[in-house]
Design an enzyme around this catalytic site. Structure first.
Site, PDB file in Angstrom:
ATOM      1  N   THR A 136       0.824  -1.208   0.000  1.00 30.94           N
ATOM      2  CA  THR A 136       0.000   0.000   0.000  1.00 30.94           C
ATOM      3  C   THR A 136       0.859   1.260   0.000  1.00 30.94           C
ATOM      4  O   THR A 136       0.455   2.282  -0.546  1.00 30.94           O
ATOM      5  CB  THR A 136      -0.973   0.009   1.181  1.00 30.94           C
ATOM      6  OG1 THR A 136      -0.259   0.131   2.420  1.00 30.94           O
ATOM      7  CG2 THR A 136      -1.794  -1.276   1.223  1.00 30.94           C
ATOM      8  N   ASP A 137       2.041   1.195   0.596  1.00 27.98           N
ATOM      9  CA  ASP A 137       2.971   2.324   0.504  1.00 27.98           C
ATOM     10  C   ASP A 137       3.350   2.584  -0.948  1.00 27.98           C
ATOM     11  O   ASP A 137       3.366   3.727  -1.424  1.00 27.98           O
ATOM     12  CB  ASP A 137       4.243   2.034   1.296  1.00 27.98           C
ATOM     13  CG  ASP A 137       4.040   2.060   2.797  1.00 27.98           C
ATOM     14  OD1 ASP A 137       3.165   2.801   3.268  1.00 27.98           O
ATOM     15  OD2 ASP A 137       4.767   1.337   3.499  1.00 27.98           O
TER      16      ASP A 137
END
Length: 401
Positions: free
Chosen positions: A171-172
């Site tokens: 998700t980063d």
């Protein structure tokens, strides 16, 4: 290479972000030629520098992978001198990037309104876990939390097991890519309108568009579930154990399934009415898996690659360890993993980005910076003379060192 060969050659980015969401965004921009000035806390720097182990000579290789080609400046933003110096940097920047929790930028006086008062045309990008609005806006958020709240973990893992996190900071990285895409869009708009732009995005928002198949099931009134390596709408499209490892097989249509059955010498599966169409195979996925598992265990992965891919044209591939994924005949031929020579640290491994243009150049040209390596160089380029830089240092702009 001429100055015009790199698409973002004339773009300057001032990056206050830490770790990965902002770091990967500015990394992508640096890869396309932008000058990225990484503003770091004096004496400490970006926390990703110390994220590990493992370490190489006290530095995290994880830091390298997100910071190739940037320039590092130490500034203490809690001092008036540090903020004044930052505003001078921002006044000449095209992009200003931060990933503070909402409210922090205002407390540090680096919010959009303040930065725009020094540079009306800047593209200001604010990244956070949940965005600048909504009831969760002030919550802390990290990849693990967003993988859980974004639905990813609910569909990752074995059916009878616990939810599983994807084994990389997914998700980063997704958020960083959206941010880079948004920044380039905003720069393009500025070229046409002459106006700066404000861009904000949250990690949770960034993940949801990637749900695709799983969201489609929800829209159809169904509940997605963990399926191991199986696929919710295709079969066989999963991992099988071989005599010495694992093999992924991807049959996206009936023709490929027929080829697979012929290559496996399992004409009985092709004739089985339970497996007549993809819809039938999805409905009877467990039974098909059991039949195929027994067959795949009979040979090694390399033997199956010869039988399936080289001879039958069936989409299949081995499950590589990370080292093998980085170093193999294909990545060597493509120049995907290279090195950059650093005079102090020796050769630094580099994972190149995948954009290959016909009429432009891209790629990393410098190693990840040491903390504060370019502080004086950057301010000299802004027009400061040696005495003015010394005066900034004496006022604490660069910290106590």
């Amino acid at each position: 290479m001429t100055p015009s060969d790199r698409i973002l050659e004339d773009v300057t980015v001032v990056d206050l972000s830490t770790f990965v969401t902002g770091g990967f965004c500015s990394l992508m921009l640096a890869n396309q030629g932008a000058e990225v000035i990484k503003v770091e806390r004096p004496g400490v720097g970006d926390d990703i520098r110390h994220s590990g182990p493992p370490f190489v000579d006290g530095e995290s290789p994880y830091y390298w992978t997100v910071n190739y080609g940037k320039r590092s400046v130490e500034l203490d933003l809690k001092t008036a001198a540090g903020r004044e110096a930052l505003y001078d940097l921002a006044s000449e920047a095209d992009v200003f990037l931060q990933n503070f929790r909402p409210g922090t930028a205002e407390r540090l006086a680096v919010d959009e309104e303040t930065i725009r008062s020094h540079n009306a045309d800047v593209v200001y990008c604010a990244i956070s876990a949940f965005g600048q609005t909504g009831p969760w806006r002030e919550r802390p958020g990290y990849d693990l939390l967003v993988q859980g709240m974004g639905g990813i973990m609910s569909v990752t893992g074995e059916p009878d097991g616990q939810p599983v996190k994807v084994g990389l900071p997914m998700t980063d990285l997704i958020t960083g890519m959206w941010a880079a895409f948004g920044v380039v869009n905003a720069l393009y708009r500025r070229e046409r309108s002459g106006e700066g732009e404000y861009l904000e995005l949250g990690m949770l928002d960034s993940v949801l568009p990637w749900l695709t198949k799983q969201a489609g099931k929800v829209f159809a009134g169904e509940s997605p579930a963990r399926m191991g390596t199986r696929d919710p709408v295709l079969a066989p499209y999963q991992t099988f154990e071989t005599a010495d490892g694992h093999l992924n097989v991807a049959c996206l249509n009936d023709r490929l399934f027929e080829r697979l059955c012929a290559a496996l010498e399992r004409a009985d599966l092709a004739a089985d009415e339970r497996f007549a169409s993809n819809a039938d195979r999805v409905e009877h996925m467990a039974a098909l898996e059991a039949e195929l598992e027994a067959t795949f265990r009979e040979r090694t992965t390399e033997e199956w690659m010869t039988v399936l891919v080289d001879e039958a044209g069936v989409p299949a591939g081995p499950v590589f360890e990370v080292e093998d994924a980085l170093h193999n005949a294909q990545t060597e031929a493509r120049g995907t993993v290279t090195t950059i020579e650093d005079p102090d640290r020796g050769e630094i491994p580099v994972i190149e980005h995948p954009l290959n243009y016909g009429r432009a150049d891209s790629g990393f040209e410098a190693p990840p910076p040491e903390l504060g390596e370019h502080t004086r160089d950057v301010f000299r380029a802004l027009g400061y003379d040696a005495d003015e830089i010394d005066a900034l240092a004496e006022r604490g702009a660069f910290g106590g060192r």
